[in-house]
Design a protein around this motif. Structure first.
Motif, short mmCIF file in Angstrom:
data_model
loop_
_atom_site.label_atom_id
_atom_site.label_comp_id
_atom_site.label_asym_id
_atom_site.label_seq_id
_atom_site.Cartn_x
_atom_site.Cartn_y
_atom_site.Cartn_z
N UNK A 112 37.30 -16.78 87.42
CA UNK A 112 36.53 -15.74 86.73
C UNK A 112 37.38 -15.20 85.57
N UNK A 113 36.75 -14.96 84.43
CA UNK A 113 37.47 -14.50 83.25
C UNK A 113 37.73 -13.01 83.31
N UNK A 122 36.60 -9.84 86.99
CA UNK A 122 35.77 -11.05 86.86
C UNK A 122 34.35 -10.90 87.37
N UNK A 123 34.14 -9.97 88.30
CA UNK A 123 32.79 -9.78 88.85
C UNK A 123 32.08 -8.57 88.22
N UNK A 151 26.06 -3.04 92.30
CA UNK A 151 26.82 -3.95 91.45
C UNK A 151 28.28 -3.54 91.35
N UNK A 152 29.12 -4.52 91.03
CA UNK A 152 30.51 -4.21 90.74
C UNK A 152 30.57 -3.37 89.47
N UNK A 153 31.48 -2.40 89.39
CA UNK A 153 31.56 -1.56 88.19
C UNK A 153 32.05 -2.34 86.99
N UNK A 154 31.77 -1.80 85.81
CA UNK A 154 32.25 -2.36 84.55
C UNK A 154 33.21 -1.37 83.90
N UNK A 155 34.10 -1.85 83.04
CA UNK A 155 35.02 -0.92 82.35
C UNK A 155 34.24 0.17 81.62
#
Length: 289
Positions: free
Chosen positions: A146-147, A218-219, A273-277
């Motif tokens: 995963x990037x 990555x997620x 969902x997984x959090x985002x920055x």
């Protein structure tokens, strides 16, 4: 949900390990260099049992402007308690106790899997980083990776930082989002013998403000696993006022931080969902290792 394989303890249960850490005699053998706070490598002995451990005295902590209340040692213990409540066992046994230099955190020492280290040196990862992380020259991660983002690697070149698409890391990413980990570096990932993965160094956690900084993005934005949703549901109940976990955490972090913890769990359950920055705080810790 199947329980993870427990720490190889040579006959000691998790409760026995905690008793050993809390009541055993600490003998300081040396200092772990390179840390910003005092980290002492020790042995702890109790009733014929002895194990290596890490002791971080509160007296050796450097003040942090954004963590004015409590201590880093208390937050380390709180992270362990929360990890145990998930059933994932991602943090080594950790207690708060008196030691040769006063009160501090005492945590079981985990020996990294030498075969994993050799794999990294032979091309299974990046030397100096756990084999679960890597740098690739392509603009997209390969299968099974995963990037995270692009990183400078010297001489004006960049490479793509990636982490393994590994369920153990994904669990840790969920835990970090819950405890608001501000410092998930590569060196804080410990692959252990038997396939276990541990995360260490949880002093900068549980802030009431968004401080999530991690290499495990990555997620980001992807749906949580069914297992993670189940864990978050259980945590929500365990964090209700008067519940045992909430009471224990109330001894380690502030009321405001405990309320913020409940809000993070609720937010993750609602979003699914997984959090985002957030964009309001550096998303990746520095240095990343």
């Amino acid at each position: 949900m199947p329980a993870p394989e427990r720490i190889p303890s040579r006959g000691l249960t998790e409760a026995g390990l905690k008793t050993l850490l809390a009541q055993g005699e600490l003998t300081v053998l040396g200092q772990v260099r390179g840390a910003s706070n005092a980290v002492l490598y020790c042995t702890v002995a109790y009733e014929g049992e002895e194990r290596p451990c890490v002791y971080k005295p509160v007296a050796g902590e450097q003040p942090l402007w954004d963590f004015p209340d409590g201590t880093l040692a208390q937050r380390e213990v709180a992270a362990y308690e929360l990890s145990e409540a998930t059933g994932w066992g991602l943090v080594p046994p950790t207690v708060l106790r008196e030691g040769p230099y006063g009160e501090g955190m005492c945590q079981l020492w985990i020996e990294a899997d030498e075969t994993a280290e050799e794999s990294a040196a032979d091309g299974g990862g990046v030397h100096g980083l756990p084999p679960l992380l890597g740098l690739v020259e392509d603009e997209e991660p390969g299968d099974g990776w995963k990037a995270v983002g692009f990183a400078e690697v010297g001489e004006g070149k960049t490479a793509l930082l990636v982490h393994a698409d590994d369920p153990r890391l994904r669990r840790l990413a969920v835990l970090d989002a819950v405890i608001n980990n501000g410092d998930r570096k590569g060196g804080h990932l410990l692959p252990a013998p038997g396939g276990r993965l541990f995360g260490i160094d949880h002093g900068v956690t549980f802030n009431a403000d968004d401080k999530l900084r991690t290499l495990l993005w990555g997620w980001a934005g992807e749906p949580l696993t069914a297992e993670a949703v189940e864990v978050l549901d259980a945590l929500s109940a365990a964090l209700e006022p008067g519940a045992a976990l909430a009471t224990r955490l109330g001894e380690l972090i502030t009321v405001v931080e405990l309320d913020a913890l409940r809000e993070r769990v609720s937010g993750l359950r609602k979003s699914g969902r997984h959090p985002q920055p957030s964009g309001e705080w550096p998303a990746i810790p520095w240095p990343p290792v």
